[in-house]
Design an enzyme around this catalytic site. Structure first.
Site, PDB file in Angstrom:
ATOM      1  N   ARG A   1     -23.775  -4.848   1.616  1.00 22.68           N
ATOM      2  CA  ARG A   1     -24.033  -6.326   2.268  1.00 22.68           C
ATOM      3  C   ARG A   1     -25.611  -6.418   2.292  1.00 22.68           C
ATOM      4  O   ARG A   1     -26.107  -7.621   2.261  1.00 22.68           O
ATOM      5  CB  ARG A   1     -23.605  -6.356   3.879  1.00 22.68           C
ATOM      6  CG  ARG A   1     -23.699  -7.804   4.282  1.00 22.68           C
ATOM      7  CD  ARG A   1     -22.818  -8.100   5.708  1.00 22.68           C
ATOM      8  NE  ARG A   1     -21.626  -8.513   5.591  1.00 22.68           N
ATOM      9  CZ  ARG A   1     -20.944  -9.702   5.433  1.00 22.68           C
ATOM     10  NH1 ARG A   1     -21.942 -10.545   5.747  1.00 22.68           N
ATOM     11  NH2 ARG A   1     -19.794  -9.981   5.409  1.00 22.68           N
TER      12      ARG A   1
ATOM     13  N   GLU B   1     -23.202 -13.104  13.580  1.00 21.94           N
ATOM     14  CA  GLU B   1     -24.090 -12.518  13.226  1.00 21.94           C
ATOM     15  C   GLU B   1     -25.266 -13.291  12.739  1.00 21.94           C
ATOM     16  O   GLU B   1     -26.512 -13.004  12.721  1.00 21.94           O
ATOM     17  CB  GLU B   1     -23.839 -11.605  12.067  1.00 21.94           C
ATOM     18  CG  GLU B   1     -22.627 -10.474  12.661  1.00 21.94           C
ATOM     19  CD  GLU B   1     -21.813  -9.927  11.282  1.00 21.94           C
ATOM     20  OE1 GLU B   1     -21.129 -10.607  10.734  1.00 21.94           O
ATOM     21  OE2 GLU B   1     -22.096  -8.828  10.985  1.00 21.94           O
TER      22      GLU B   1
END
Lengths: 769, 496
Positions: A316, A719
Site C-alpha cells: 500500500r 484513514e
C-alpha cells in the site's frame, strides 16, 4: 423507495456517548470476573536476537498464587499465528528469541499482581546472535519477510535519462505506536464439550476465532469470539490481539478456569507491533514547468521479526507513492526487511502514509529547484479527469476531486496572501519563523486482498417494533455502530433509538473481515441494509396483500407505516405481520463490486473508489531549539454524501491530529541493545490537547456524492484524513527554508522532533554557505 | 496521641473506614478491584494519560471545599485520608440526568472510543468546581487538559465542550450537599498521626506534623518519604517495588506553608506545584511559566517542589531554576536543622547531601533584586507534560549595562542539575554584547558532556543549551524580537 432522511445524513451522537461520559460503557477489563479467574503476564526476552541456552522458571512457578506457567514447549506442535499463514509466528519463542521483548513464557496466577511479580523472576541464559535492529543494519543482508512488490508503468529509466532536471534523494519517516488508550486484553471462558468463549479487544473477531481454534486444535464452531467495544484500535488491534487471546484460551483450556490477559502498558508497547518506519530512495525527473516526467523509488521498511501484515502494508505504500499526482512513468519497488524488532503491523493508513511521504517530498524538491511555489507545483501535477488519469498500478482515476478541493481550500484559507505576509514577517524575525503549506490526499478504498471485501449482518425486528442489529464490523470509537444503525433505521423509517446494536459476535455473523481499511461502514452498512431490505420487502408484500394495494404505495416513515389510507405505528404494523407469520429476521450480505488485483503483474483495480482531502497548515518554528507550534489548520475533506457529518468530522479532526503526532513528536527510539526505550507515555509523546492547532477549521466538501454506489453515496473516512497532516510537515519545511532564503529544499524528515528540526536548520545553513 | 490505624475518607457521599490498607495499593486498584467502580480506567499506570483521573475534595484553608483532579493510578490509597474521593460514577443525578460536564461532552461529540472520556470528564468537573480562569482561552483549556490524552478526537470537540462549560453558571449535586460534605470531612479531621497496614508487615505512616515526621524519620532512617507520589507512584506500579515504610507528608500541614518576606519566599516541602504556582508566577514569571508545564494539572495538584528537589533527578525542572536563583535548602534530622545552598545538595547521580533520617523541610528562594534578570527555558519533545531534554535557567545581575554576576544552571546536561562555571565566567564582567554570549556558548562544552537517550542526542542537548544563551542575549537586547512560540507576539498576523 428512498431511505428516510430521519436517520441518515444526520449528526446523530455516538451510540455509547452517554455511557462513555458516565463510566458505564464497559470495556473487557471492567466486566465482572467469574470466580476463579486467572490473570496472565508474559515473560519477555532480554535480548534482541539470541539462542535460549537455559531457562530456569522455578522461582516463577513457586511464587505464591501462580497456577500455571506456559513455555513454547507447552504449545501444541506446529501452531502458527501468522495472520497471513506465513508460518513464521509461533505463539511463544522457543529456541531463538527474535526481538528484545519477545514473549518466552506466560504465567497465570490468582491475581494480576502475582502474575506480574512472578514473571520477573525467570532466570534465562542466552547466547547472543547477530541482531539487525534498523533498516540500514538489515539492508545489506537483504532478508525480506515477504516477496517484494514492483509497480511499473511507462518507462521510468528512459524518462529519467531524458528529463531536463533530475533530483536524486532519500527521505526517511519513523514508525508510530498506536497508543490506543485501552491496552490489549483478552478473556477466555471455558465451556462445555470443548467450547470456549473469548472476549477480545480486537478489530478482527473472526481472526481471533481462527487463531484460538488453531492454538487449541479444535474446529471453529467450538470457539465464539465476542467484542462489544475497543478503547481505540487504529490498526493496532487487527492482528496484535491474537497472541493474548491464544494464551488466555490455552490457560483456560489447561486449567478449566476463566483466564484474563491484560498486559501492562509498557509490556503492551514492547510486545505489539507498530507502524513501519521507511527509508525511501528516489529519483525524479521533471521539466521546466515542474511537471514530473518519471520517477523511481525504493521503499525499504522495517518489518520486524515476522511477516504479520507487512506484505500488504508495504504494497500500500507503493499504491500511495503517487498521492494525488500523475506520474507519466513510474517504477516503485518495496523492500520489506526482516529486523530484530517487534513485528510491525497495521496502523491507520496501512503503509499509505509512508508512500505519500515520497510524493510530497518530491513536490517540494521540484518547487525549490525551479523557484516555484510548492502549491503551484502540487496543483500542476495533480491527476487529470479525462487524461493524465492512470496510476502506477494501472487503475484509472475516475472520481478526481483533488483540483476542486485544493483550489477551494486555497481560496478559503487565503493561502497566497498569508504566504506573502509570512515571508515579510520572517524577514524581520530573528528567532521565530513561520511557514505555510497546502497538501492534498487521495486514498484508495478497499482491501487490496480482494476476498476481504465482503460483509454480513443480522437484523431482527421484534414484535414491539424494536430492532436488534448485529454486523461483522467492530466498534473502536469510530462511530461505525451508529452509522450502521442509522442505515437500518432509515430502511424502516424509524428513529435511530429503535435500533439496538449488539456486540460483534462470531456466532451471530460468521466469517467476517477485519474492521480495517476504512471499510467498516461501506461494507457493513451495505450488508445491514441488505438484511433490513429483505425484512422490509416481506413487510411490504404482506401489507400489499393484506390491504390489497400496490407495493410501492406502502410507506415506512417517521416511525409509522402508511398503507391503503391507513397509518399504523411501526410496532402495531409489525405485530400484525407477526400474526400473519411474516419472518421478521434476516441476514444480509455484501461484496464490493468492480475490484481485482494481480500483485505479480502489478496491475488491476485494487480500489473501488478514492477518498480525497486537502489541508492548509501554518506553523511557527523556533530556530534556536527547533521547537514549533501549529497555529492554524484549514481542512476541506471529501466524504461523499456523509452518513453522519459529526462522526465524519470527528474522524477528520482526530485523524489529522494523529497524523500530526506521527510526523512531529512521536518518536520510537531503540538503544544499542535493541531495546525499545520509548515504551510508555512518559517517553513516547502523542499529541496533547495543547498540540492541536490553535485555529482548527474542518469542512466537508459539499455536493459531492460518491460516483460509486456506496451506502447512501457516502465515502470511507477512517484513514484518509490521517494524511492531511502532511500539511504540517511541509509548513515546517517552509518555515525552515527561510533560513536559507527559500533557495534550498530543507528535506525535513519525520518525525520532525525539535531535534530533527534544529538539525535540518543547521544543515540548511551549512548548505547555503 | 496514639496513631490512628484506620483510613477514613468519603467515597462520593458514603463514608469509608478501612482498617486494613495495603501501604502500596493505589487508589485506582482500590476503586476497580475492591469497590468495582470501573468507570475510572487504567491507561498507563504512570500518571501520564489521565484515563484514571479522579477528583479529590478537601477542606480549603480559605473555607469551603477544594476540588482537585489527580491520577488515581499512582496515588497510594492512604493519601485519601480525610478527603472526599469523587469518581465519574458520582456525577450524574440519581435519576440519570447527566452532569453539565457530561452533557457538554455528549453534545459536542467529545467521546469516540470513550476510554479516556471519564478522565476528561473528571478534569473538566474539577474546573467547574474550582472555577475556570477568567476569560478562559484555548491556552487555559490546554493547561487544564494537558494531563488527559485522547487518541481519537484530536481534542477539538473536547475543547469545544470546555469552552461551553467555561461560559456556564453551573450548580450541581455537590453544591447541594456541600455543608453535609464539609461536616463529614471535619468530623474525620482528628489531627492524629495515621499508621496504616494490611498485615503488620509493611506500613504507611502519615504524621500530622513536621515534628511527627522528624521523629518517624529517626525511627526509620531509610524510610521512603512520599509527598505527591508522582515519582514514587511509578516505583509501585512499574517497578513493582514495595518500599517500607512509606511516610506520607500530606497530613503535616506545617509543611504545606508558603512564607513570604520582603527578601524571599520559603516553600514548605509539602507545598504542591499548584499551590506554589501563583506565588512563583508573580515573583518570577519564567519560573511560573515552567511550573505550568511540569507534568499536568493532575501531577501539579499532587507533586511538590520539595519532592522535585529531594529525589535528586538530573532532569527535574525546578532545581536548575532554584540553583540559578541561589535558593537555599532547609534540611532537618530530628531537631537538628541545617541550611545549604541548594546546588550543594546534588552531589552526584543518585546521590544527595541527605543523611539517613534527614529530610527536606523547605526551600527558600530570594526575591528579585534590582538589576536582576531571570530567564528559564524548558525544552522537551512535546510542549506540555513532557520530561525536559534540557532545562536552562539564567540569572544575571546587570549594572549599567555590565553583567556583574551570572548564574547559569542546566538540567538534563549531566548526572545532576548543575551550574556552568565556564559560561558564568565568560559572561561576568562583560557588557551585554553578543560576543560575550557566544564565548559563554562555547564554554558550555567545557562544563557539560551530556548523554544521548530517547529524549535527545548529546549533540542536540549541547547545541540547544548553547542556543538558550543566545535566546537570553536576544531577549535582553532586542525587546521587539519574538522569541517564544507561546507568546502572541510574532504570530499576531497569522489570521487567527
Amino acid at each position: 423507495m428512498p431511505a428516510s432522511d430521519l436517520a441518515v445524513h444526520r449528526s446523530t451522537i455516538h451510540e455509547s456517548a452517554a455511557r462513555h461520559v458516565t463510566g458505564t460503557a464497559p470495556y473487557i477489563d471492567d466486566l465482572p470476573e467469574l470466580p476463579g479467574t486467572l490473570h496472565i503476564a508474559f515473560g519477555l526476552a532480554q535480548r534482541a536476537h539470541a539462542r535460549i541456552v537455559a531457562m530456569d522458571l522455578s522461582a516463577v512457578r513457586d511464587f505464591p498464587g501462580v497456577v500455571l506457567v506456559l513455555t513454547g514447549a507447552d504449545m501444541p506442535p506446529d501452531v502458527d499465528i501468522s495472520p497471513v499463514h506465513a508460518h513464521d509466528e509461533p505463539i511463544l519463542a522457543t529456541d531463538v528469541v527474535e526481538f528484545h521483548g519477545h514473549p518466552i513464557f506466560a504465567v497465570a496466577a490468582a491475581t494480576r499482581d502475582a502474575a506480574r511479580r512472578a514473571a520477573r523472576l525467570a532466570k534465562v541464559t542466552y547466547e547472543d546472535m547477530d541482531a539487525h535492529i534498523d533498516i540500514e543494519a538489515a539492508r545489506p543482508k537483504g532478508r525480506t519477510v515477504v516477496t517484494p512488490m514492483t509497480l511499473n508503468r511507462g518507462d521510468a529509466p528512459a524518462a529519467l535519462s531524458t528529463a531536463p532536471h533530475v533530483i536524486a534523494g532519500r527521505c526517511a519517516v519513523g514508525g508510530q505506536e498506536h497508543f490506543y488508550l485501552e491496552s490489549q486484553i483478552a478473556m477466555a471462558i471455558p465451556g462445555e464439550g470443548g467450547e470456549i468463549k473469548v472476549l477480545s479487544s480486537t478489530q478482527h473477531p473472526t481472526e481471533i476465532q481462527h487463531m484460538v481454534a488453531e492454538a487449541l486444535g479444535v474446529a471453529l464452531h467450538l470457539v465464539t469470539v465476542e467484542m462489544r467495544r475497543m478503547g481505540g484500535g487504529f490498526g493496532g488491534k487487527e492482528t496484535s490481539g491474537n497472541v493474548f487471546a491464544c494464551i488466555a484460551a490455552l490457560v483456560a483450556r489447561k486449567t478449566g478456569r476463566p483466564a484474563k490477559f491484560r498486559p501492562d502498558r509498557d509490556d503492551d508497547m514492547i510486545v505489539t507491533g507498530k507502524r513501519h518506519d521507511f527509508v525511501i530512495d528516489y529519483r525524479v525527473g521533471f521539466d521546466d514547468d515542474g511537471m514530473v516526467l518519471g520517477i523511481e523509488g525504493t521503499f525499504a521498511a522495517r518489518c520486524g521479526w515476522s511477516a504479520d501484515l507487512s506484505g500488504p502494508i508495504t504494497d500500500r505504500a507503493l499504491f500511495h507513492a503517487d498521492n494525488a499526482y500523475y506520474y507519466p512513468a513510474a517504477r516503485f519497488v518495496s523492500l520489506p526487511l526482516k529486523t530484530n524488532t517487534v513485528s510491525n503491523c497495521a496502523f491507520r493508513g496501512f503503509g499509505g502514509p509512508q508512500g505519500v511521504v515520497l510524493a510530497e517530498r518530491v513536490m517540494d524538491e521540484i518547487a525549490y529547484a525551479l523557484g516555484l511555489d510548492p502549491l503551484e507545483v502540487r496543483l500542476r501535477n495533480l491527476y487529470g479527469t479525462d487524461t493524465r488519469n492512470v496510476t502506477p498500478y494501472h487503475q484509472t482515476v475516475e472520481d478526481n476531486v483533488a483540483p476542486r478541493l485544493m483550489t477551494e481550500l486555497a481560496d478559503k484559507a487565503d493561502y497566497a496572501a498569508r504566504k506573502a505576509r509570512i515571508r515579510e514577517a520572517n524577514a524581520k524575525s530573528p528567532v521565530i519563523r513561520r511557514g505555510i503549506a497546502l497538501t492534498p490526499v487521495k486514498f484508495g478504498i478497499s482491501f487490496t486482498a480482494t476476498q476481504y471485501n465482503q460483509a454480513g449482518a443480522l437484523v431482527h425486528v421484534y414484535t414491539d417494533g424494536s430492532i436488534m442489529l448485529n454486523h461483522g464490523g467492530t466498534e473502536m470509537g469510530q462511530g461505525l455502530h451508529v452509522k450502521v444503525g442509522q442505515v437500518v433505521a432509515a430502511e424502516f423509517g424509524l428513529d435511530i433509538g429503535a435500533v439496538r446494536i449488539t456486540a460483534t459476535d462470531t456466532s451471530k455473523v460468521p466469517n467476517t473481515s477485519a474492521t480495517a481499511a476504512s471499510s467498516g461502514s461501506d461494507l457493513n452498512g451495505m450488508a445491514a441494509q441488505a438484511a433490513a431490505r429483505q425484512i422490509r420487502e416481506r413487510l411490504t408484500a404482506f401489507a400489499a396483500e393484506r390491504w390489497q394495494v400496490a407495493a410501492d404505495s406502502v410507506k415506512f416513515e417517521n416511525g409509522t407505516v402508511t398503507v391503503g389510507g391507513e397509518t399504523l405505528s411501526f410496532a402495531d404494523f409489525v405485530k400484525r405481520a407477526y400474526n400473519a407469520r411474516v419472518q421478521l429476521s434476516a441476514s444480509g450480505f455484501y461484496k464490493t463490486p468492480k475490484i481485482h488485483w494481480d500483485r505479480a503483474a502489478g496491475r488491476g483495480r485494487p480500489f473501488y473508489y478514492y477518498a480525497y482531502g486537502a489541508a492548509c497548515a501554518e506553523v511557527a518554528v523556533d530556530t534556536l531549539t527547533g521547537e514549533y507550534r501549529v497555529l492554524r489548520v484549514d481542512i476541506l475533506h471529501d466524504v461523499g454524501k456523509s452518513l453522519n457529518p459529526a462522526i465524519d468530522i470527528g474522524q477528520i479532526e482526530g485523524g489529522f491530529v494523529q497524523g500530526m503526532g506521527w510526523l512531529t513528536t512521536e518518536e520510537l527510539w531503540w538503544d544499542g541493545q535493541g531495546r525499545l526505550r520509548t515504551h510508555a507515555p512518559s517517553t513516547y509523546k502523542i499529541p496533547a490537547c495543547g498540540d492541536r492547532p490553535l485555529h482548527f477549521e474542518v469542512a466537508l466538501l459539499e455536493n459531492q456524492a460518491n460516483v460509486e454506489e456506496t451506502i447512501h453515496r457516502s465515502k470511507a473516512v477512517g484513514e484518509p484524513p490521517f494524511m492531511l497532516a502532511f500539511s504540517v510537515l511541509h509548513a515546517m519545511s517552509d518555515a525552515i527554508a527561510s533560513v536559507a532564503d527559500y533557495r534550498l529544499c530543507p528535506r525535513l524528515d519525520a518525525p520532525a522532533t525539535p531535534e530533527r528540526v534544529l538539525n535540518t536548520i543547521e544543515a540548511l545553513r551549512a548548505r547555503a554557505k | 496521641m496514639a496513631a490512628r490505624n484506620c483510613l477514613k475518607f468519603l467515597l462520593g457521599h458514603e463514608a469509608r473506614t478501612l482498617d486494613a490498607v495495603d501501604p502500596t495499593a493505589t487508589v485506582l486498584d482500590y476503586l476497580r478491584l475492591e469497590e468495582r467502580r470501573t468507570g475510572t480506567k487504567e491507561g498507563c499506570a504512570e500518571g501520564d494519560c489521565g484515563a484514571c483521573t479522579v477528583v479529590v475534595a478537601r477542606p480549603s484553608p480559605e473555607g469551603g471545599l477544594r476540588y482537585q483532579a489527580v491520577n488515581a493510578c499512582i496515588q497510594p490509597l492512604g493519601t485519601l485520608d480525610g478527603a472526599q474521593l469523587i469518581t465519574v460514577e458520582d456525577l450524574a443525578a440519581a435519576d440519570g440526568t447527566l452532569h453539565p460536564v457530561q452533557q457538554a461532552m455528549v453534545d459536542c461529540h467529545g467521546s469516540q472510543c470513550g476510554f479516556c472520556t471519564p478522565g476528561f470528564v473528571m478534569s473538566l468537573f474539577a474546573m467547574t468546581k474550582e472555577g475556570f480562569p477568567p476569560e478562559t482561552d484555548d491556552q487555559a483549556i490546554d493547561e487544564i487538559l494537558a494531563g488527559n490524552l485522547c487518541r481519537c478526537t484530536g481534542y477539538a470537540p473536547i475543547a469545544r465542550a470546555a469552552h461551553g462549560l467555561a461560559a456556564m453558571e453551573i450548580t450541581d449535586g455537590f453544591d447541594a450537599r456541600r455543608e453535609e460534605t464539609q461536616a463529614a470531612l471535619a468530623a474525620m479531621d482528628d489531627g492524629a498521626d495515621v499508621s496504616l497496614t494490611e498485615d503488620e508487615t509493611r506500613w504507611f505512616h502519615a504524621p500530622a506534623s513536621a515534628d511527627g515526621l522528624a521523629e518517624l524519620m529517626l525511627q526509620y532512617p531509610d524510610a521512603t518519604i512520599v509527598a505527591g507520589a508522582t515519582d514514587v507512584g511509578l516505583w509501585l506500579t512499574k517497578h513493582l517495588m514495595r518500599p517500607d515504610p512509606l511516610i506520607w507528608l500530606g497530613r503535616a500541614r506545617d509543611l504545606a506553608t508558603i512564607e513570604e518576606t520582603t527578601t524571599d519566599i520559603t516553600i514548605g516541602a509539602g507545598v504542591t506545584y499548584s499551590d506554589a504556582l501563583a506565588h512563583l508566577s508573580w515573583t518570577w514569571p519564567d519560573f511560573g511559566a515552567v511550573v505550568r508545564r511540569i507534568g499536568s494539572t493532575q501531577i501539579r495538584n499532587a507533586g511538590t517542589i520539595g519532592g522535585n528537589v529531594a529525589n535528586g533527578s538530573p532532569i527535574g525542572d525546578t532545581p536548575p531554576m532554584l540553583i540559578a536563583l541561589g535558593a537555599r535548602l532547609h534540611l532537618r534530622q530530628g531537631r537538628i536543622r541545617r541550611v545549604i545552598p541548594i546546588e550543594d545538595f546534588f552531589i552526584d547521580y543518585g546521590k544527595q547531601d541527605r543523611a539517613p533520617g534527614e529530610f527536606v523541610e523547605a526551600v527558600t528562594i530570594p526575591r528579585p533584586a534590582p538589576g536582576q534578570i531571570f530567564k528559564a527555558y524548558k525544552l522537551s519533545k512535546r510542549f506540555d507534560q513532557d520530561i525536559s531534554a534540557v532545562m536552562g535557567a539564567f540569572s544575571l545581575f546587570v549594572d549599567e549595562g555590565r553583567i556583574v554576576t551570572a548564574r547559569v544552571a542546566f538540567g538534563g546536561m549531566a548526572g545532576t542539575p548543575k551550574r556552568s562555571p565556564s559560561a558564568e565566567a565568560a559572561l561576568t564582567g562583560h557588557t551585554l554584547e553578543k560576543s560575550a554570549f557566544e564565548t559563554a556558548m562555547r564554554a558550555l562544552a567545557i562544563d557539560f558532556k551530556p548523554l544521548t537517550d530517547m529524549r535527545a542526542s548529546a549533540a542536540y542537548r549541547l547545541k540547544a543549551a548553547q542556543n538558550m544563551l543566545m535566546r537570553v542575549f536576544i531577549e535582553v537586547t532586542d525587546e521587539d524580537a519574538a522569541t517564544r512560540l507561546w507568546d502572541k507576539r510574532g504570530i499576531d498576523d497569522a489570521g487567527l
